[in-house]
Structures are given as structure tokens and as C-alpha cells.
Design a protein around this motif. Sequence first.
Motif, PDB file in Angstrom:
ATOM      1  N   ARG A  15      33.132  31.746  69.736  1.00  0.00           N
ATOM      2  CA  ARG A  15      32.976  30.356  69.285  1.00  0.00           C
ATOM      3  C   ARG A  15      34.162  30.013  68.377  1.00  0.00           C
ATOM      4  O   ARG A  15      34.200  30.432  67.222  1.00  0.00           O
ATOM      5  CB  ARG A  15      31.663  30.198  68.511  1.00  0.00           C
ATOM      6  N   PRO A  16      35.100  29.214  68.853  1.00  0.00           N
ATOM      7  CA  PRO A  16      36.304  28.912  68.061  1.00  0.00           C
ATOM      8  C   PRO A  16      36.047  27.835  67.007  1.00  0.00           C
ATOM      9  O   PRO A  16      36.557  26.714  67.088  1.00  0.00           O
ATOM     10  CB  PRO A  16      37.293  28.437  69.122  1.00  0.00           C
ATOM     11  N   LEU A  17      35.272  28.183  65.996  1.00  0.00           N
ATOM     12  CA  LEU A  17      34.910  27.211  64.965  1.00  0.00           C
ATOM     13  C   LEU A  17      35.931  27.226  63.830  1.00  0.00           C
ATOM     14  O   LEU A  17      36.504  28.266  63.501  1.00  0.00           O
ATOM     15  CB  LEU A  17      33.523  27.532  64.408  1.00  0.00           C
ATOM     16  N   GLN A  18      36.151  26.057  63.241  1.00  0.00           N
ATOM     17  CA  GLN A  18      37.060  25.920  62.105  1.00  0.00           C
ATOM     18  C   GLN A  18      36.346  25.152  61.003  1.00  0.00           C
ATOM     19  O   GLN A  18      35.993  23.990  61.184  1.00  0.00           O
ATOM     20  CB  GLN A  18      38.344  25.183  62.512  1.00  0.00           C
ATOM     21  N   PHE A  19      36.122  25.806  59.866  1.00  0.00           N
ATOM     22  CA  PHE A  19      35.372  25.217  58.768  1.00  0.00           C
ATOM     23  C   PHE A  19      36.331  24.577  57.757  1.00  0.00           C
ATOM     24  O   PHE A  19      37.382  25.140  57.444  1.00  0.00           O
ATOM     25  CB  PHE A  19      34.505  26.278  58.086  1.00  0.00           C
ATOM     26  N   GLN A  20      35.957  23.433  57.243  1.00  0.00           N
ATOM     27  CA  GLN A  20      36.816  22.663  56.346  1.00  0.00           C
ATOM     28  C   GLN A  20      36.594  23.090  54.895  1.00  0.00           C
ATOM     29  O   GLN A  20      36.039  22.345  54.076  1.00  0.00           O
ATOM     30  CB  GLN A  20      36.559  21.168  56.529  1.00  0.00           C
ATOM     31  N   VAL A  21      37.078  24.288  54.567  1.00  0.00           N
ATOM     32  CA  VAL A  21      36.845  24.821  53.225  1.00  0.00           C
ATOM     33  C   VAL A  21      37.656  24.081  52.167  1.00  0.00           C
ATOM     34  O   VAL A  21      37.337  24.157  50.974  1.00  0.00           O
ATOM     35  CB  VAL A  21      37.142  26.335  53.167  1.00  0.00           C
ATOM     36  N   GLU A  22      38.688  23.352  52.597  1.00  0.00           N
ATOM     37  CA  GLU A  22      39.473  22.591  51.619  1.00  0.00           C
ATOM     38  C   GLU A  22      38.642  21.483  50.968  1.00  0.00           C
ATOM     39  O   GLU A  22      39.016  20.944  49.915  1.00  0.00           O
ATOM     40  CB  GLU A  22      40.717  21.982  52.282  1.00  0.00           C
ATOM     41  N   LYS A  23      37.500  21.151  51.552  1.00  0.00           N
ATOM     42  CA  LYS A  23      36.618  20.141  50.969  1.00  0.00           C
ATOM     43  C   LYS A  23      35.848  20.657  49.759  1.00  0.00           C
ATOM     44  O   LYS A  23      35.275  19.884  48.997  1.00  0.00           O
ATOM     45  CB  LYS A  23      35.599  19.665  52.018  1.00  0.00           C
ATOM     46  N   ILE A  24      35.833  21.978  49.574  1.00  0.00           N
ATOM     47  CA  ILE A  24      35.008  22.574  48.529  1.00  0.00           C
ATOM     48  C   ILE A  24      35.712  22.461  47.178  1.00  0.00           C
ATOM     49  O   ILE A  24      36.864  22.860  47.027  1.00  0.00           O
ATOM     50  CB  ILE A  24      34.725  24.052  48.855  1.00  0.00           C
ATOM     51  N   ARG A  25      35.030  21.923  46.201  1.00  0.00           N
ATOM     52  CA  ARG A  25      35.583  21.811  44.858  1.00  0.00           C
ATOM     53  C   ARG A  25      35.502  23.161  44.149  1.00  0.00           C
ATOM     54  O   ARG A  25      34.605  23.963  44.401  1.00  0.00           O
ATOM     55  CB  ARG A  25      34.819  20.746  44.072  1.00  0.00           C
ATOM     56  N   SER A  26      36.444  23.381  43.236  1.00  0.00           N
ATOM     57  CA  SER A  26      36.529  24.663  42.542  1.00  0.00           C
ATOM     58  C   SER A  26      35.220  25.042  41.869  1.00  0.00           C
ATOM     59  O   SER A  26      34.789  26.192  41.925  1.00  0.00           O
ATOM     60  CB  SER A  26      37.660  24.609  41.513  1.00  0.00           C
ATOM     61  N   ARG A  27      34.563  24.068  41.267  1.00  0.00           N
ATOM     62  CA  ARG A  27      33.331  24.393  40.552  1.00  0.00           C
ATOM     63  C   ARG A  27      32.172  24.734  41.489  1.00  0.00           C
ATOM     64  O   ARG A  27      31.143  25.210  41.044  1.00  0.00           O
ATOM     65  CB  ARG A  27      32.928  23.227  39.642  1.00  0.00           C
ATOM     66  N   ASP A  28      32.357  24.466  42.771  1.00  0.00           N
ATOM     67  CA  ASP A  28      31.301  24.768  43.746  1.00  0.00           C
ATOM     68  C   ASP A  28      31.464  26.141  44.391  1.00  0.00           C
ATOM     69  O   ASP A  28      30.708  26.483  45.300  1.00  0.00           O
ATOM     70  CB  ASP A  28      31.277  23.698  44.840  1.00  0.00           C
TER      71      ASP A  28
END
Length: 300
Positions: A15-28
Motif C-alpha cells: 500500500r503506497p501510502l504517504q502521510f502528511q506529518v508536516e501538518k503535525i505541530r511540535s507540541r503535538d
Amino acid sequence: MKPVSEHPMDAFPVRPLQFQVEKIRSRDLVWSRTCPEFSMFINALGIHVPYFERYLVRALTKARTQIKDERLLRDISAIIGQEAHHAKNFIHLNQVLALRYPRVAQMEAAARDYFAEHAKKDSLRQLVGYTAGYETFTFLAGMIILQNYDRWFADSEPVIKAMWVWHQVEEVEHGAVAFEVYKHLYGDDELYRKRMVLKALAHIAGETIKAYTHMARVEGWLRNPFRGAVRLGFCGLMLLRLLKSALPVFRKDYHPRRHPLVTTQQNPIQIAWRRYESRGGDVLEIDRAKMARIMGVEPA
């Protein structure tokens, strides 16, 4: 839509999935409100794992030139595909973690160099044996983590939750492949296989404890000695849990498909997730409402 097999290790897909981890804020980044210590543990564990996954790709790519069994060759291709996508996503997550935790970049570089060096110099027996040993614990962690979803994941950041559910489902799916490659090539040498299981656990524990302690210090968890000891203890207890779950691995007749966590406690989340994803469901972010849909339950 491809049919989903009843046993998770049968005919598993890439499953060639790509997660948008750049959306995650540092405090999260301490992303589980249900159990912050678990999110810290899994963040720490995950720093070095992408570079093991690259080692695995090298090991099984080399090993498959010695294999004729068509079913095993199909599974080798599938695990290589899955692990390549895992490494890509978790290296991206490491970049986000490094923005909050100063030593993550150094730890990641050390892991990259360690596995790259060993991928070049290890014999085929070492490559396959160490890969099978390491996969013992990524597979077992998959089952343990999914079984404890309500305790560790229920209220957590949707992107990281989705990444780890995907990762753990796939670790269970391909959990027998490296073992079967080892048995196919070196089946009579059980002592070496068991040594590699212990060697892998020692490496996993060392890397995880080092990263967990650093992250806990950055988060201020160690300012209070008593609370700090409790939170550090969580990391130790998780590693002991992995060791306990690995005891069946040391039996002569062991096979991952018959591990008690797979055969007697099929996890409803991995079954439901595989079905939901195979029907085109979006699994890149999972909040409470999405998990309810995945499980076929109306959200509250």
C-alpha cells in the motif's frame, strides 16, 4: 477491490501510502492524550527502525536470488514494497521529531550508518538471521499495540495514529516472511536464529531507552525524580512485555503464523482496517469518528 484474506499473513498487498506529518505541530508530538508515555515510547522506538527497514530490503533482495519457491518469492516482493514505504514515511517523521528533540538527528545518523555498514559487510547468513530476529519484535509489537488500542491510542493526534495503525497492521501481515526465508536457507541452525532474536532485542532496547530518556528530559518529565522514574519505568515495562511475548519464538516448532497472539487473539482492528482500506477508505488520518466507521460502528 481485492478480497481480504482471513489470515493477515495470506497474500498481503503493498500500500503506497504517504502521510502528511508536516501538518503535525511540535507540541503535538507527545501525540497520545490517552497515554503520553506510550507516544513517547513509540516515537523513541521508531527513530532507528527506518534504517533497519532499509537493511531488511538489502537482505531479502540478496536472499531471493537463492530461492525458487514462488509463494515465498511473492511474499518477499510484498515485504520489500511494504518496508520501503514504511522507511520513507518514518524518516519523514524523524525530521519532524528532530525539530523538537535536539539529539534525534544525531541518533538517526548513527542508526543510518550502523545499518548501512552492516548491510554492506554482513554475510548472507548474518543478513537473513538478523533480519528474522528483528522482525520477530516488529511483528510482536504490531499485535501488542493493536490489542491495546483503547489504552494507548483512543484519544490521539490523527495523522500519527493513522501511521502507526497502518505500520502495525502491515508488520503483522509480513511477520512470517523473514522467518520463512531464514528457515528456507538455514533451517537446521536453530541456535543461530535464537541468538539473532536476542541480539535484535538488545539493539532495539538500547536504541529505544537512549531516545526515550532524551525525549523525556526535553519534555521536563525528569524534573520530579519520582514521576520521572515512573515514566522511565513505562519504557522498561514495554520492553519486558516484548520479551515475554517472544518466549514462544524459542520453541523448536515455532512459526509466526502459529504465535498465540495471531492464532487465538485475532485483532478486530487489523481485520476491520484491512477491509476498510481495501474498499478505498481513507486511512491517512484516523480520529474517533473515523475509527468508528472503520470498525463499522456509528460514531457517538
